[in-house]
Design an enzyme around this catalytic site. Structure first.
Site, PDB file in Angstrom:
ATOM      1  N   HIS A  27     228.204 101.441  80.157  1.00 21.36           N
ATOM      2  CA  HIS A  27     228.058  99.994  79.932  1.00 21.36           C
ATOM      3  C   HIS A  27     229.104  99.539  78.922  1.00 21.36           C
ATOM      4  CE1 HIS A  27     225.962 101.776  76.488  1.00 21.36           C
ATOM      5  NE2 HIS A  27     226.259 100.655  75.838  1.00 21.36           N
ATOM      6  N   ASP A  71     229.292  96.771  75.597  1.00 23.28           N
ATOM      7  CA  ASP A  71     228.373  95.992  74.765  1.00 23.28           C
ATOM      8  C   ASP A  71     228.760  94.524  74.919  1.00 23.28           C
ATOM      9  OD1 ASP A  71     227.272  98.384  73.981  1.00 23.28           O
ATOM     10  OD2 ASP A  71     228.378  98.484  72.092  1.00 23.28           O
ATOM     11  N   HIS A  99     231.463 102.645  77.919  1.00 20.28           N
ATOM     12  CA  HIS A  99     231.073 103.884  77.252  1.00 20.28           C
ATOM     13  C   HIS A  99     229.686 104.323  77.718  1.00 20.28           C
ATOM     14  CE1 HIS A  99     229.789 100.464  74.756  1.00 20.28           C
ATOM     15  NE2 HIS A  99     228.796 101.221  74.302  1.00 20.28           N
ATOM     16  N   ARG A 120     220.270 114.480  69.376  1.00 14.60           N
ATOM     17  CA  ARG A 120     221.317 113.521  68.967  1.00 14.60           C
ATOM     18  C   ARG A 120     220.684 112.184  68.617  1.00 14.60           C
ATOM     19  NH1 ARG A 120     224.895 109.805  71.451  1.00 14.60           N
ATOM     20  NH2 ARG A 120     226.651 109.541  70.017  1.00 14.60           N
TER      21      ARG A 120
END
Ligand SMILES: C=C1C[C@]23C[C@@]1(O)CC[C@H]2[C@@]12CCC[C@@](C)(C(=O)O1)[C@H]2[C@@H]3C(=O)O
Ligand SMILES: O=C(O)CCC(=O)C(=O)O
Ligand SMILES: [Fe+2]
Length: 368
Positions: A227, A229, A284, A294
């Site tokens: 996607h 941002d 990204h 993570r």
């Protein structure tokens, strides 16, 4: 007062959480989490010479370096950014504490289907047939009510950390804005909404905490699907586990290796519009890991609610017509909630004179 940032989602409610989401109890990856076509673009190994620019913000050349990174990558990492290490550690602890709560407890702070704040699935989940191996918590405005549900005794210390983090991030985002805009030859007078001191006081923001548990079959799973941002810019703090990848033209997916103390800055769709496509927003995604947990904390930064973003007049001319129509952040979030990675094309005015397609036309990307 409820933030206008939530308005865009009212018309596009999403599922809150999958039925079974106790990641730790799963020994095998269920079919509902198995993604196919993960290798539509090659993944570039971290020993490759291609790596995301790392910029020291105290470097006298920082403006030029930032400009070059925005034009050629749409993402860079910064050091000497002024955010205290203790605050980075603290925000990481808040996230860790939050996601390690029992599922029942987390659901007390669940995001409502048409809301923006709270615990739940990534908003973009509704565009994909498979589930993502992650959980998220979005903070817009005060987290007090949700935190009171999560930690009835200790909520205020967690709220204080969020408040301090947002205050520091806002200052850094303003500094980064001027480096980015300065590299385009834009100054204080060109951006009215920057305010008299150029501090972007009225800016809006959201804080997104992301958790990616260790995964039994990381090669078939997806942490957060590809996607862009919808922000002006996003400042991301990741723990010391890699997972974030950016798509680089001609190269494929490049991993943004965690650098101790550094923050990742990526260009969002609104800066893409403001720069008339000179600084493209970067596609990204987040991958997951077999053994390591993570965490990432994204500060999503945008203009004040009432401001319409359109290509800066200084960047326009007879051979550079405006490529995008004016939009407020809230309106753009509504477009994103409906059209996802086609949102930029939806606000596009005309094709460039050279007839080339938008460098950032992500319509081709279909993962899952
Ligand atoms: C202000 C916002 C940007 C965001 C939607 C949101 O209201 C809060 C969450 C943000 C986030 C984080 C994960 C990726 C993303 C695409 C999503 O689904 O929620 C972004 C949204 C965005 O930038 O469009
Ligand atoms: O976890 C990551 O590295 C990416 C998170 C992200 O892209 C987001 O929150 O918008
Ligand atoms: Fe993102």
């Amino acid at each position: 007062m409820p933030s206008r940032l939530s308005d865009g989602f009212k018309a596009h409610p999403v599922q809150l959480y999958p039925k079974h989401q106790d990641f730790n109890s799963l020994q095998e990856l269920p079919d509902s989490y198995k993604w196919t076509q993960l290798d539509e673009y090659p993944s570039c190994e971290s020993f490759s010479s291609e790596s995301v620019p790392l910029i020291d913000l105290t470097d006298p050349n920082a403006l030029t370096l930032v400009g070059h990174a925005c034009k050629t990558w749409g993402v860079f990492q910064v050091t000497n950014h002024g955010i205290p290490t203790k605050l980075l550690d603290d925000i990481e602890s808040v996230s860790r504490c939050l996601f390690s709560l029992p599922q029942q407890q987390k659901l007390k702070a669940a995001r409502s289907p048409d809301g923006v704040s709270g615990y739940g699935l990534a908003r973009i989940s509704s565009f994909f047939p498979k589930l993502m191996w992650s959980e998220g918590f979005t903070i817009v405005g005060s987290p007090l009510e949700h935190f009171r549900q999560l930690w009835p005794q200790e909520y205020s210390k967690f709220c204080d950390i969020i408040e301090e983090y947002e205050k520091e991030m806002k200052k850094l985002a303003g500094r980064l804005m001027w480096l980015i805009l300065g590299s385009l030859g834009i100054c204080n007078e060109d951006i009215k909404w920057a305010g008299p001191k150029g501090e972007f006081q009225g800016a809006s923001a959201a804080l997104q905490l992301n958790s990616y548990p260790a995964c039994p079959d990381p090669d078939q799973a997806m942490g957060l699907a590809a996607h862009t941002d919808s922000t002006l810019l996003t400042i991301l703090h990741q723990n010391n586990t890699s997972g974030l990848q950016v798509l680089r033209e001609g190269t494929g997916w490049v991993t943004v290796d965690p650098v101790q103390g550094a923050l990742v800055v990526n260009i969002g769709d609104l800066l893409h519009i403001l720069s008339n496509g000179l600084y493209p927003s970067v596609l990204h995604r987040a991958m997951v890991n077999r053994t390591r947990y993570r965490l990432s904390m994204a500060y999503l930064y945008g203009p004040p609610d009432s401001v319409q973003i359109s290509p800066l007049s200084k960047l326009l001319g007879p051979s550079h017509p405006p490529l995008y129509r004016p939009v407020t952040w809230n309106e753009y979030l509504g477009t994103k909630a409906k059209h996802f990675n086609k949102a930029l094309s939806c606000v596009r005015l005309c094709v460039p004179l050279n007839g080339l397609v938008d460098v950032n036309d992500h319509n081709r990307v279909q993962v899952g």
